[in-house]
Design a protein around this motif. Sequence first.
Motif, PDB file in Angstrom:
ATOM      1  N   TRP A  86       0.831  -1.210   0.000  1.00  0.00           N
ATOM      2  CA  TRP A  86       0.000   0.000   0.000  1.00  0.00           C
ATOM      3  C   TRP A  86       0.866   1.262   0.000  1.00  0.00           C
ATOM      4  CZ3 TRP A  86      -0.419   4.048   3.489  1.00  0.00           C
ATOM      5  CH2 TRP A  86      -1.498   4.912   3.285  1.00  0.00           C
ATOM      6  N   LEU A  87       1.924   1.261   0.774  1.00  0.00           N
ATOM      7  CA  LEU A  87       2.811   2.418   0.811  1.00  0.00           C
ATOM      8  C   LEU A  87       3.401   2.708  -0.567  1.00  0.00           C
ATOM      9  CD1 LEU A  87       4.759   1.796   4.153  1.00  0.00           C
ATOM     10  CD2 LEU A  87       3.187   3.685   3.670  1.00  0.00           C
ATOM     11  N   VAL A  88       3.772   1.647  -1.275  1.00  0.00           N
ATOM     12  CA  VAL A  88       4.340   1.819  -2.608  1.00  0.00           C
ATOM     13  C   VAL A  88       3.282   2.300  -3.592  1.00  0.00           C
ATOM     14  CG1 VAL A  88       5.337   0.584  -4.577  1.00  0.00           C
ATOM     15  CG2 VAL A  88       6.200   0.160  -2.268  1.00  0.00           C
ATOM     16  N   ALA A 124      10.455   2.337   5.808  1.00  0.00           N
ATOM     17  CA  ALA A 124       9.356   1.652   6.494  1.00  0.00           C
ATOM     18  C   ALA A 124       8.869   0.447   5.700  1.00  0.00           C
ATOM     19  CB  ALA A 124       8.207   2.633   6.718  1.00  0.00           C
ATOM     20  N   GLY A 125       8.731   0.606   4.376  1.00  0.00           N
ATOM     21  CA  GLY A 125       8.262  -0.506   3.551  1.00  0.00           C
ATOM     22  C   GLY A 125       9.219  -1.674   3.563  1.00  0.00           C
ATOM     23  N   GLY A 126      10.527  -1.385   3.555  1.00  0.00           N
ATOM     24  CA  GLY A 126      11.508  -2.459   3.620  1.00  0.00           C
ATOM     25  C   GLY A 126      11.457  -3.216   4.928  1.00  0.00           C
ATOM     26  N   LEU A 127      11.291  -2.487   6.030  1.00  0.00           N
ATOM     27  CA  LEU A 127      11.171  -3.146   7.329  1.00  0.00           C
ATOM     28  C   LEU A 127       9.944  -4.056   7.366  1.00  0.00           C
ATOM     29  CD1 LEU A 127      12.048  -0.247   9.813  1.00  0.00           C
ATOM     30  CD2 LEU A 127      13.481  -2.194   9.191  1.00  0.00           C
ATOM     31  N   LEU A 128       8.846  -3.593   6.792  1.00  0.00           N
ATOM     32  CA  LEU A 128       7.617  -4.385   6.806  1.00  0.00           C
ATOM     33  C   LEU A 128       7.728  -5.629   5.945  1.00  0.00           C
ATOM     34  CD1 LEU A 128       5.023  -1.466   6.598  1.00  0.00           C
ATOM     35  CD2 LEU A 128       5.280  -3.055   8.511  1.00  0.00           C
ATOM     36  N   SER A 129       8.196  -5.482   4.708  1.00  0.00           N
ATOM     37  CA  SER A 129       8.222  -6.617   3.782  1.00  0.00           C
ATOM     38  C   SER A 129       9.309  -7.624   4.138  1.00  0.00           C
ATOM     39  CB  SER A 129       8.401  -6.123   2.345  1.00  0.00           C
ATOM     40  OG  SER A 129       9.595  -5.370   2.211  1.00  0.00           O
ATOM     41  N   ILE A 130      10.532  -7.153   4.372  1.00  0.00           N
ATOM     42  CA  ILE A 130      11.609  -8.089   4.725  1.00  0.00           C
ATOM     43  C   ILE A 130      11.388  -8.631   6.131  1.00  0.00           C
ATOM     44  CG2 ILE A 130      14.108  -8.386   4.904  1.00  0.00           C
ATOM     45  CD1 ILE A 130      14.403  -5.964   3.050  1.00  0.00           C
ATOM     46  N   GLY A 131      10.895  -7.771   7.024  1.00  0.00           N
ATOM     47  CA  GLY A 131      10.597  -8.230   8.374  1.00  0.00           C
ATOM     48  C   GLY A 131       9.509  -9.283   8.400  1.00  0.00           C
ATOM     49  N   ALA A 132       8.577  -9.231   7.437  1.00  0.00           N
ATOM     50  CA  ALA A 132       7.521 -10.237   7.360  1.00  0.00           C
ATOM     51  C   ALA A 132       8.030 -11.584   6.863  1.00  0.00           C
ATOM     52  CB  ALA A 132       6.404  -9.750   6.436  1.00  0.00           C
TER      53      ALA A 132
END
Length: 448
Positions: A86-88, A124-132
């Motif tokens: 969504w952020l992207v 933030a998007g990288g933390l969310l996607s890679i963190g997931a």
Amino acid sequence: MVTPRRLARSFPSASLRSDGGSELLSFAVAAAVVGALTGLAAASFRLLLTWLSDRRTGMAGWTHHHWWAAPLFVVGCSAATAVAAWLVRRVEPHAEGSGIPRVEAVVEGRTEPGRFRILPVKYAGGLLSIGAGLALGREGPSVQMGGNIAVIVAKLTRHRDTHLRLLVAGGAAAGLATAFNAPIAGGVFVLEELVKRFDPKATIATLIASAAGFASAHLLNPDGTEFHVTHLPDPQLSQSGWIALLGLLCGFAGASYNIGIMRALRIADGSRWPAEVRGALIGAGVGILALLAPTLVGGGDNLTQDALLGTGALAAVIGVFALRWVLGVVSYAACTPGGLFAPMLVLGTHLGLALGLVARHFDSGAPQPAALALIGMAAFFTASVHAPVTGIVLASEMTGTTTLLPPTLGACAIAMTLAMAMRTTGIYDLLTARAVKGAHANEGIAQP
């Protein structure tokens, strides 16, 4: 396509001589500031990703004793990926994917630098996607964050457009240097892949920014080499056959991986499903995999390290290679922030390790499996990216060993030759063309 004449306009070698001493000093100071800020951003990004990875693994293990938490875990991975998508889609489309292709397009002058909000969305998007748990690397976001920091610094200090693009190249070098503790590889990659020439002023920007980024990052992350390997004996000429075979395998595998990535992106681009729904489904699938095998998801540094130790059962190594191949392609098709470097290293080391285990079974004089894993890391990267110098330097710098430079050079040469014979293009060149096309399409929509 960027012609030599266009590159000459973008990076005129005479500009170094035409600049006055004060202007050159101002440029060097700006490059150092870009590097230092990038180092801090990329190092904090890395530390947070490590923390999230540890929490994800711990929670996955906790669900084995609390069955009711398993659905919540999967929903959490799904939601995190959906929010990243969504952020992207809604906030900053230019933060999609690796980010390196976007930086390359800016450096070449094929697209505009972009808005300042690329930085927070990428972070933030990288933390969310890679963190997931998506099989994406931290290096792509780190490179794009460095490039965006350079845009901010260049505009605040009112540097001209030519200097801005050079500073973006420097920020990219600092991002990669920090992501992998590889300052030399960071500079070489930018000069070989992004600038595509060793222009004097581009060299100044990349080396100063890379060094400054590496230094500032050590304030938060003082670790040494990225991966540890056991002592490896000197290579022997009698082992050339196995080295050549590995080069051929990596050449074919790297070229095929590029094809898989681009096909998955074409499917995603043509899909009528919203990006958030695709991201949620991919995140849920990764969450289920994380419950079953938590060590197989995420960037994969732990898998690369295990492969470089040279041990394992052949069936398990092949299984990890096949699973990570599919997971890497699917994860990148989610179109969330995340890079390709780290997943490539997993595939290259496991392909080399698999061949090493087979070789040792049939030939007692074959190279050690750990040695072929290290060589495979560089050769697979070379076949996919078409940047052999970066591949060789990266593998040596990340492992702290130079013993295998001659066979690594040979395997990379063979892998590059086969990849080109298959008429494939480097993955970042393919993604850059896609990024430029998407940027022009967005500009067309924005026009009245």
